[in-house]
Design a protein around this motif. Structure first.
Motif, PDB file in Angstrom:
ATOM      1  N   THR A  87      47.481  41.202  50.498  1.00  8.64           N
ATOM      2  CA  THR A  87      47.109  42.608  50.311  1.00  8.64           C
ATOM      3  C   THR A  87      45.661  42.627  49.854  1.00  8.64           C
ATOM      4  O   THR A  87      45.200  41.699  49.192  1.00  8.64           O
ATOM      5  CB  THR A  87      47.991  43.326  49.281  1.00  8.64           C
ATOM      6  N   LEU A  88      44.971  43.677  50.229  1.00  7.28           N
ATOM      7  CA  LEU A  88      43.556  43.783  49.880  1.00  7.28           C
ATOM      8  C   LEU A  88      43.351  44.935  48.904  1.00  7.28           C
ATOM      9  O   LEU A  88      44.005  45.967  48.998  1.00  7.28           O
ATOM     10  CB  LEU A  88      42.723  44.058  51.137  1.00  7.28           C
ATOM     11  N   GLU A  89      42.441  44.721  47.976  1.00  7.34           N
ATOM     12  CA  GLU A  89      41.992  45.802  47.114  1.00  7.34           C
ATOM     13  C   GLU A  89      40.490  45.638  46.945  1.00  7.34           C
ATOM     14  O   GLU A  89      39.904  44.656  47.401  1.00  7.34           O
ATOM     15  CB  GLU A  89      42.696  45.759  45.749  1.00  7.34           C
ATOM     16  N   ILE A  90      39.893  46.623  46.284  1.00  5.52           N
ATOM     17  CA  ILE A  90      38.451  46.532  46.040  1.00  5.52           C
ATOM     18  C   ILE A  90      38.216  46.632  44.543  1.00  5.52           C
ATOM     19  O   ILE A  90      38.817  47.471  43.862  1.00  5.52           O
ATOM     20  CB  ILE A  90      37.720  47.645  46.813  1.00  5.52           C
ATOM     21  N   ALA A  91      37.372  45.748  44.032  1.00  9.26           N
ATOM     22  CA  ALA A  91      37.069  45.755  42.606  1.00  9.26           C
ATOM     23  C   ALA A  91      35.598  45.420  42.409  1.00  9.26           C
ATOM     24  O   ALA A  91      34.992  44.751  43.254  1.00  9.26           O
ATOM     25  CB  ALA A  91      37.936  44.728  41.885  1.00  9.26           C
ATOM     26  N   PRO A  92      34.992  45.877  41.322  1.00 10.38           N
ATOM     27  CA  PRO A  92      33.627  45.444  41.021  1.00 10.38           C
ATOM     28  C   PRO A  92      33.626  43.958  40.672  1.00 10.38           C
ATOM     29  O   PRO A  92      34.516  43.502  39.957  1.00 10.38           O
ATOM     30  CB  PRO A  92      33.234  46.300  39.816  1.00 10.38           C
ATOM     31  N   PHE A 102      37.216  38.044  44.856  1.00  5.35           N
ATOM     32  CA  PHE A 102      38.324  37.443  44.118  1.00  5.35           C
ATOM     33  C   PHE A 102      39.423  37.014  45.080  1.00  5.35           C
ATOM     34  O   PHE A 102      39.691  37.695  46.063  1.00  5.35           O
ATOM     35  CB  PHE A 102      38.947  38.456  43.157  1.00  5.35           C
ATOM     36  N   VAL A 104      43.522  36.064  44.446  1.00  5.53           N
ATOM     37  CA  VAL A 104      44.559  36.057  43.413  1.00  5.53           C
ATOM     38  C   VAL A 104      45.871  35.570  44.025  1.00  5.53           C
ATOM     39  O   VAL A 104      46.618  36.348  44.606  1.00  5.53           O
ATOM     40  CB  VAL A 104      44.752  37.477  42.824  1.00  5.53           C
ATOM     41  N   ARG A 134      46.442  28.059  43.035  1.00  4.50           N
ATOM     42  CA  ARG A 134      45.124  28.647  42.781  1.00  4.50           C
ATOM     43  C   ARG A 134      44.054  27.565  42.680  1.00  4.50           C
ATOM     44  O   ARG A 134      42.974  27.681  43.255  1.00  4.50           O
ATOM     45  CB  ARG A 134      45.184  29.450  41.481  1.00  4.50           C
ATOM     46  N   PHE A 157      35.861  42.602  47.827  1.00  6.84           N
ATOM     47  CA  PHE A 157      37.285  42.572  48.151  1.00  6.84           C
ATOM     48  C   PHE A 157      38.035  41.675  47.172  1.00  6.84           C
ATOM     49  O   PHE A 157      37.513  40.662  46.715  1.00  6.84           O
ATOM     50  CB  PHE A 157      37.502  42.032  49.564  1.00  6.84           C
ATOM     51  N   VAL A 158      39.265  42.089  46.864  1.00  7.69           N
ATOM     52  CA  VAL A 158      40.209  41.237  46.146  1.00  7.69           C
ATOM     53  C   VAL A 158      41.285  40.862  47.157  1.00  7.69           C
ATOM     54  O   VAL A 158      41.898  41.732  47.755  1.00  7.69           O
ATOM     55  CB  VAL A 158      40.865  41.987  44.972  1.00  7.69           C
ATOM     56  N   TYR A 160      44.764  39.336  47.546  1.00  2.00           N
ATOM     57  CA  TYR A 160      45.983  38.884  46.868  1.00  2.00           C
ATOM     58  C   TYR A 160      46.811  38.091  47.855  1.00  2.00           C
ATOM     59  O   TYR A 160      47.075  38.560  48.960  1.00  2.00           O
ATOM     60  CB  TYR A 160      46.816  40.072  46.404  1.00  2.00           C
TER      61      TYR A 160
END
Lengths: 305, 261
Positions: A87-92, A102, A104, A134, A157-158, A160
């Protein structure tokens, strides 16, 4: 008198219902030992360094079976089955590493996959596996973290990587690494733009027209585990074998370069010299394991392609 | 706000789901049919059902209908722990879990989320009337269900009930009959209710009806209706759903026959 007692105890003992399944359950160690003395393993694999590809369990990969995930891989390694979904997310980005995204990874061993696990928070085993996974993914730098940057110091991008085990039969780390690599290979990042006015990132949905960007991966890590039982080297042990093994060796090799990415040895490699075609002391034996791991990695790379 | 979870690798600070630029949806119902995937309103999606995937479990089933994919495993019947109070009937423990990648945005809550808890309750309620738990005093049956890919929560329940019942049957738990589930959605665009709706179809729905039944006995074990719907329409719909359940029962039976053959 004495003779008659022996006779009477012998007869029922001889005909007692000691089925193979019962023998395995009551005396697992002698059970495995009898097999290995015959040069074969309980699941029919041959023993010995000259047996070639037959010492490994069948591996298969199914890429992209989960359509809700941007990328996914289902791995079967013998009976072991697991799914890795991204899954993808966006973080600073972190303030100390403004040019890195990142990844994870988490391994979940739900109560569904084996009677060994209870429902609830991740067991110690799952936590150890997550950490090792990891370590392998970060240290091998398979996915360059710099390639996940959308805007330096602002957005990245994060990724996961959630590994869910469906059937637990040993070799989980090997299968998890393979699943993560398979899923990462297939991953396409949507085109994303960071808006300086709103401070938000907007992505373009992946469609026929906008295929997204696939990330150039570094040489892939491929993990191979060996168990050592009673002086025998057991490549790719099943759950039954690995619970009896006195030591384990995990070797992660790089797919294209000759470099080692990760070597982990729990216990001493005490397989007897000369047995299974391997001569010499511990150092030679570890070298033999690495050579075996290299040949296995070639096979694994083929099924990923 | 999620509580910190020290047993997993967590999300970095400030992580948010992807936001997509809104584009005009290209998915439109084809002219001949009112449904997005071209099915007839009372047509259910093809089902793939396989037993025995989890080696160590007493019974297990994997079901795939359209995009809904889930796996179910049963452990037991086994004795309750000594600390548990005496129970004359076996206990059925149900745990439903969503894989973090099952529904587009990352699903991740330490412990249980409310959706899976309510799914567990519905599932347990649907299965209990079919099982002869009186035959197993002082024991428990653990049923675990993991949703790998979700396509609307109603479809999840329906597929989950079918898979769970097949897994219980494979585990050899005595039962009166197999329970299968099916659901229907009432959408404004179609005069007829849509059976076995996908997530996209369920989005526009004004009401849902989901039903679990034992077609072999003609007994309904659980009905849930949410939303505004007239009595006549509901009656008509539930009859259609029961009919569809008859077809699904054939698939479930077939999966068990393949396994025993």
């Amino acid at each position: 008198m004495a003779q008659s007692t022996t006779a009477s105890t012998e007869a029922p003992a001889g005909t007692s219902a000691l089925t193979p399944a019962l023998f395995k359950r009551l005396h697992p160690r002698p059970y495995l030992d009898r097999f290995l003395q015959e040069g074969v393993r309980p699941d029919g694999r041959p023993l010995g360094a000259d047996a070639g590809e037959a010492v490994w369990r069948d591996a298969s990969v199914n890429i992209g079976s989960i359509s809700t995930a941007p990328s996914s891989a289902l791995i079967r390694l013998g009976n072991t089955t697991l799914v890795c979904g991204i899954t993808l997310e966006i973080a600073p980005p972190d303030i100390t590493t403004p040019n890195q995204g990142f990844i994870v990874p988490n391994v979940d061993l739900p109560a569904l996959c084996s009677p060994l696990f209870r429902p609830g928070p991740p067991s110690d085993e799952a936590q150890v596996l997550s950490t090792r996974l990891r370590d392998i993914l970060i240290a091998s730098n398979v996915l360059p973290l710099a390639s996940l940057i959308i805007e330096p110091a602002k957005a990245a991008f994060v990724v996961y990587l959630d590994v869910v085990c469906l059937n637990f039969d040993g070799g989980i780390l090997d299968a998890a690494v393979l699943a993560c690599v398979g899923a990462l290979k297939n991953l396409r990042l949507p085109k994303a733009t960071w808006d300086p006015d709103t401070g938000a990132t907007l992505c373009e949905p992946i469609s026929e027209k906008a295929q997204g960007e696939s990330i150039p991966l570094n040489p892939l890590p491929l993990s191979v585990t060996f168990g050592i039982f009673n002086g025998h080297l057991l490549p790719d042990p099943t759950l039954f074998e690995s619970t009896l093994c006195t030591s384990h060796i995990t070797i992660v090799v790089s797919s294209t370069t000759s470099k080692l990415l990760h070597v982990y040895q729990a216990g001493a490699p005490l397989f007897s010299a000369g047995a299974d075609g391997v001569e010499g002391g511990g150092r030679e034996q570890l070298k033999a394991c690495i050579a075996l791991a290299r040949s296995r990695a070639k096979g694994l790379l083929e099924i990923l392609a | 706000m999620q509580q910190a979870d020290r047993r997993r690798f967590g999300a970095p600070e400030g992580a948010v789901p992807l936001r997509f630029a809104s584009t005009s949806s290209s998915a439109k119902p084809s002219s001949s049919s009112s449904r997005l995937d071209g099915r007839a309103p009372e047509q259910v999606r093809p089902i793939f059902l396989q037993t025995g995937l989890v080696g160590e479990a007493s019974g297990s089933a994997y079901i795939e209908t359209g995009r809904t994919k889930l796996i179910c495993a049963v452990y037991g019947p086994k004795p309750t722990p000594p600390s548990a109070p005496f129970n004359a009937k076996a206990r059925l423990n149900v745990e439903v879990k969503f894989a973090p990648f099952s529904s587009g945005v990352r699903r991740f809550t330490p412990g249980k989320d409310t959706e899976s808890a309510s799914l567990s309750a519905t599932l347990q309620q649907s299965l209990l009337p079919s099982l002869i738990l009186e035959a197993l005093p002082k024991s428990q049956i653990d049923l675990f269900l993991t949703i790998l890919e979700s396509d609307g929560s109603d479809a999840d329940i329906s597929a989950g009930v079918t898979a769970a019942s097949v897994a219980l049957a494979e585990a050899g738990v005595q039962m009166y009959g197999l329970v299968v589930g099916c659901c229907a959605a009432f959408v404004p665009s179609s005069p007829l209710p849509l059976l076995d709706p996908t997530r996209a179809e369920a989005k526009t729905a004004t009401a849902f009806a989901s039903l679990a039944c034992m077609p072999a006995l003609g007994t309904i074990t659980n009905v849930g209706v949410s939303g505004v719907v007239s009595v006549e329409q509901l009656d008509e719909t539930l009859q259609k759903v029961v009919q569809a359940c008859g077809q699904i029962h054939g698939v479930a039976k077939g999966a068990l026959e393949v396994e025993s053959a």
